[in-house]
Design a protein around this motif. Sequence first.
Motif: not given
Length: 330
Positions: A108, A149-150, A167-170, A184
């Motif tokens: 990351n 991760d972002r 994108d809840a995971s990103h 998000t």
Amino acid sequence: MLSPPASDPSNDRVSDEAANWCMRVNEPDFTEQERDQLHRWLSSDPAHQREYDAMLEIWTISEFLPADAPAHIAPAPAPRRTYKRPLMAAAALVLALPLAGLLGWQLNLIPDSYQRFESGSSVRDITLADGSHVQMNLGSQLSFANFKDRRSVTLGKGEAYFEVQHDASHPFLVNAGKGQVRVTGTHFNVWTYEDQVVVTLTQGSVQVMGNRNQPDQLAYLSPGMQARYDARSLVPDVSAASANEVLAWRDGKLILDDIPLSEALPQINRYLDKPIHLGDRATNQLRIGGIYNTRNISGLVQALPKVLPVYLSRNDEGETVISSKPRYVK
């Protein structure tokens, strides 16, 4: 993976030399003589400085360089000598970049895409690599980097309205001033002026951090709310906001709703080449209202004496000063 900065196809040598200097300038045995040679290389051709700046920017993003890596090298008074560029260093860089890029992505540290935008003298609509849409106000600058991760945006100057791809995971992070906005997927506006930042939410929800070094000091916004912070803030100030007024710039308008000149000035100054100043306390609380064309804010300034009891003058820097009494400049 992130590619080295683009250069003239007919001059790949410049990219190689810029990469080598980026490596060399951060080594502990970098000498004053080499610093002088680097300065001469940078000043000999504008393309050299552009390529060096671009290479440093990518390396800084990767966090492989110190945060204070010098972007511009000033000449140092030292004896000059000829310095042979070690070919092995350039070869090592070419071989190391793909491996470092893969490792940096997994850790990351390095983005797989990077974009940089400027809006200049007109509003600009852009689409980021993740599919998010951004509208940039006049004279704005931002960059986008997509990490594992972002998603990270830096609003270096000006104002922008974001419609973020969900994108809840990103998570999508906007760095502005000393703070950060975390979402998000939502719609919101960010305006920067000097060290002030104002975040206005129109849809969804956001977390606003007034200081990235204090990640637990957050303000949570819902639609119609606004968070404001500056360089001294720990927790942003939250209040209600009018989306129509805040987003009027998207239609080329500035709406001032009967507010004091002291509050109107930052909004006016963002559209001027040179800022205007208040010359005394009496002018601070004079109120102004109306709808103005963002392309002719200088006309608004020149018209102020016709609608308010003020006088216009110039300071030593040639900037306009608004005063309640005539000012006589020697």
